[in-house]
Design a protein around this motif. Structure first.
Motif, PDB file in Angstrom:
ATOM      1  N   TYR A   1       0.851  -1.191   0.000  1.00 18.74           N
ATOM      2  CA  TYR A   1       0.000   0.000   0.000  1.00 18.74           C
ATOM      3  C   TYR A   1       0.886   1.241   0.000  1.00 18.74           C
ATOM      4  O   TYR A   1       0.522   2.270   0.528  1.00 18.74           O
ATOM      5  N   THR A   2       2.104   1.090  -0.597  1.00 19.66           N
ATOM      6  CA  THR A   2       3.073   2.176  -0.479  1.00 19.66           C
ATOM      7  C   THR A   2       3.592   2.677  -1.828  1.00 19.66           C
ATOM      8  O   THR A   2       4.189   3.755  -1.885  1.00 19.66           O
ATOM      9  N   GLY A   3       3.418   1.884  -2.896  1.00 18.47           N
ATOM     10  CA  GLY A   3       3.998   2.263  -4.178  1.00 18.47           C
ATOM     11  C   GLY A   3       5.428   1.790  -4.329  1.00 18.47           C
ATOM     12  O   GLY A   3       6.082   2.104  -5.315  1.00 18.47           O
ATOM     13  N   GLU A   4       5.924   1.041  -3.340  1.00 13.81           N
ATOM     14  CA  GLU A   4       7.281   0.499  -3.421  1.00 13.81           C
ATOM     15  C   GLU A   4       7.213  -1.015  -3.591  1.00 13.81           C
ATOM     16  O   GLU A   4       6.191  -1.641  -3.296  1.00 13.81           O
ATOM     17  N   LEU A   5       8.306  -1.579  -4.065  1.00 14.22           N
ATOM     18  CA  LEU A   5       8.468  -3.028  -4.067  1.00 14.22           C
ATOM     19  C   LEU A   5       8.153  -3.503  -2.640  1.00 14.22           C
ATOM     20  O   LEU A   5       8.654  -2.922  -1.677  1.00 14.22           O
ATOM     21  N   GLY A   6       7.324  -4.539  -2.524  1.00 15.06           N
ATOM     22  CA  GLY A   6       6.999  -4.934  -1.159  1.00 15.06           C
ATOM     23  C   GLY A   6       6.239  -6.242  -1.067  1.00 15.06           C
ATOM     24  O   GLY A   6       5.772  -6.781  -2.077  1.00 15.06           O
ATOM     25  N   PHE A   7       6.152  -6.729   0.148  1.00  9.78           N
ATOM     26  CA  PHE A   7       5.554  -8.031   0.408  1.00  9.78           C
ATOM     27  C   PHE A   7       4.638  -7.947   1.623  1.00  9.78           C
ATOM     28  O   PHE A   7       4.835  -7.110   2.501  1.00  9.78           O
ATOM     29  N   GLU A   8       3.627  -8.829   1.648  1.00  9.55           N
ATOM     30  CA  GLU A   8       2.784  -8.961   2.828  1.00  9.55           C
ATOM     31  C   GLU A   8       2.910 -10.401   3.299  1.00  9.55           C
ATOM     32  O   GLU A   8       2.707 -11.335   2.525  1.00  9.55           O
ATOM     33  N   ILE A   9       3.281 -10.556   4.561  1.00  3.31           N
ATOM     34  CA  ILE A   9       3.501 -11.895   5.126  1.00  3.31           C
ATOM     35  C   ILE A   9       2.348 -12.226   6.078  1.00  3.31           C
ATOM     36  O   ILE A   9       2.081 -11.475   7.024  1.00  3.31           O
ATOM     37  N   TYR A  10       1.670 -13.339   5.825  1.00  5.73           N
ATOM     38  CA  TYR A  10       0.606 -13.813   6.712  1.00  5.73           C
ATOM     39  C   TYR A  10       1.230 -14.837   7.643  1.00  5.73           C
ATOM     40  O   TYR A  10       1.901 -15.770   7.172  1.00  5.73           O
ATOM     41  N   PHE A  11       1.044 -14.656   8.933  1.00  6.16           N
ATOM     42  CA  PHE A  11       1.819 -15.434   9.906  1.00  6.16           C
ATOM     43  C   PHE A  11       0.947 -15.706  11.121  1.00  6.16           C
ATOM     44  O   PHE A  11       0.069 -14.904  11.441  1.00  6.16           O
TER      45      PHE A  11
END
Lengths: 129, 366
Positions: free
Chosen positions: B192-202
């Motif tokens: 949600y930032t406009g940058e390369l990125g990941f969301e980790i579900y943990f």
């Protein structure tokens, strides 16, 4: 939270440093910390007459805009132009380099409506509870 | 707003306190708005890599055929053409065409979907979805046991690939299963930032271990909701509750490209009717003349000082060194390239209507 010993304070977290018939005005450590990163300062115009506790300037941070009130009545004689090009100065040095305006005081008796450093410190402790 | 009700805490709450974060109520949760400061956290996300606690967000699992389960009917995009391990941003509308929520659908298996929703909407969404699914499906709200952490910034892939093997192969809006600290978990290349990125579900209760593992890499810093809001505003991403809500049509909010009229979905008829009658309002994007910033609920005025709308998102943009905003105005009252004013009765500040996004040099698709 830093409080300067010889300044006087308002409940809105402004400080005033009185030297004879003139005084320097700014915002406190508590105010700058609550505002966060300052991005814009609207300074008053020279020669503006301000009343005690009425709006003197306004300060914007990333997330909010806040009015700054004059601790005493008077006429604006100098403003801190450095804040126009470098608003974060207000965060870095709120009690010195980040001062906002200087006024010629019109009624010294108004001093009695302000808090001393010790009183302001107590007031801050009350806010934290 | 939520102070009187007991605000919920994420499993990372003690970590935020340890880092002296400033906590604020958000969507019923007690969340960190900033640690060191919004601007430095913003800069760190744009230049390096930051982690965001997003455990408050909701996750549902729906099992069933996309069409027969009724899931397809609930959202504005096609789901059944999604490849496995793809993510899709879409919208869920009410019968009037207003936005119930914006969400991301993950296609886990041919007939298994994960839906990620906004924190404040979890109960509303769960009720709506469960209420519309057919008997040929199952619905599970896994929000309480599912933690989430966003790793965002140009260095995010470098940081994660050090100890999560295979992560470098994920493309934009894809997800996969990865071995992370002994757990087999979902990681998607989203954000949600406009940058390369990941969301980790943990796993919820194990979040502090993941948080610490990431912070052990000195390139990583935590960032709060304050920075997150500035980052997303620069990208013109909608924030539910401000730019979209139950009474705002996605066509008004500039979300046309997420609406597929070739399929049937709840709200479709209302949208078509509105489209034919002409939309009342339209989202505009504008840049202020200086660092002075528009604020949510500021008014928008035409060049001739006529009130034409309201600011839905407003902030200072560090990337542009100007105030930036999004707002809903009466259709036709200002066009791209034209001047408007934003502000209130006291102050009106000049701005120019522009295109989107405001920030164009993000690493999003690197």
């Amino acid at each position: 939270m830093e409080v300067v010993k010889d300044y006087l304070y308002t409940k809105e977290h402004e400080w005033i440093d009185i030297e004879g018939t003139t005084a320097t005005i700014g915002i406190t450590e508590y105010a700058q910390s609550a505002l966060g990163d300052v991005t814009f300062v609207e300074l008053p115009k020279i020669d503006t007459e301000v009343e005690q506790f009425e709006q003197l300037a306004s300060v914007e941070s990333v997330k909010a805009a806040s009015d700054i009130f004059s601790p005493m009545s008077g006429k604006v004689i100098e403003v801190n132009k450095a804040l126009e090009s470098d608003p974060p100065l207000l965060n870095k040095s709120c009690y010195e380099e980040g001062w906002i305006a200087k006024i010629a005081i019109s009624d010294i008796e108004e001093k009695s409506n302000l808090m001393t450093a010790a009183e302001y410190r107590k007031f801050l402790e009350g806010l934290e509870e | 707003m939520f102070v009187s009700a007991a605000a919920k805490q994420t499993p990372l709450y003690p970590e935020h306190l340890k880092l002296h974060a400033r906590m604020v109520p958000f969507g019923g949760w007690d969340m960190p708005v900033q640690y060191e400061g919004i601007l430095s956290e913003y800069e760190h996300t744009r230049r390096a890599v930051a982690i965001f606690d997003t455990c408050h967000m909701g996750e549902f699992i729906v099992e069933g055929d996309g069409a027969q389960s009724g899931l397809e009917h609930l959202v504005t995009s096609f789901l059944t053409d999604m490849p496995l391990k793809a993510c899709r941003y879409t919208l869920m509308l009410n019968v009037n065409g207003g936005v119930i929520d914006d969400l991301i659908v993950y296609r886990i298996e041919k007939e298994k979907w994960m839906i990620v929703v906004n924190a404040a909407n979890i109960d509303k969404d769960a009720g709506h979805i469960a209420g519309h699914l057919t008997e040929n499906s199952s619905f599970l709200n896994i929000s309480q046991e599912t933690g989430k952490l966003d790793v965002q910034g140009p260095l995010s892939r470098d940081v994660l690939s050090r100890w999560i093997s295979g992560i470098e192969k994920l493309n934009y809006y894809e997800f996969g299963y990865f071995k992370v600290l002994g757990e087999n978990v979902v990681i998607s290349r989203t954000g949600y930032t406009g940058e390369l990125g990941f969301e980790i579900y943990f796993p919820w209760e194990k979040m502090p271990t993941l948080w610490q593992k990431l912070l052990d890499d000195k390139r990583v810093k935590p960032a709060g909701l304050g920075a997150r809001d500035v980052l997303r505003a620069e990208m013109c991403y909608s924030l539910y509750g401000q730019d979209i809500d139950d009474n705002i049509l996605p066509l008004e909010a500039g979300l046309d490209k997420f609406i597929n009229f070739d399929k049937d979905f709840i709200g479709r008829d209302a949208l078509l009717k509105q489209k034919e009658a002409g939309l009342r309002r339209k989202m505009i994007y504008f840049i202020g003349e200086n660092r002075r910033s528009p604020r949510h609920n500021h008014r928008i005025y035409s060049l001739h000082s006529k009130e034409i709308g309201v600011v839905t998102t407003g902030t200072f943009s560090p990337g542009l060194n100007r105030g930036i905003g999004m707002g809903l105005i009466s259709t036709g009252s200002a066009a791209k390239g034209e001047k408007i004013f934003f502000g209130d009765d006291k102050n009106k500040i000049s701005a120019e209507v522009t295109g989107r996004p405001f920030y164009k040099s993000g690493s999003l698709k690197n």
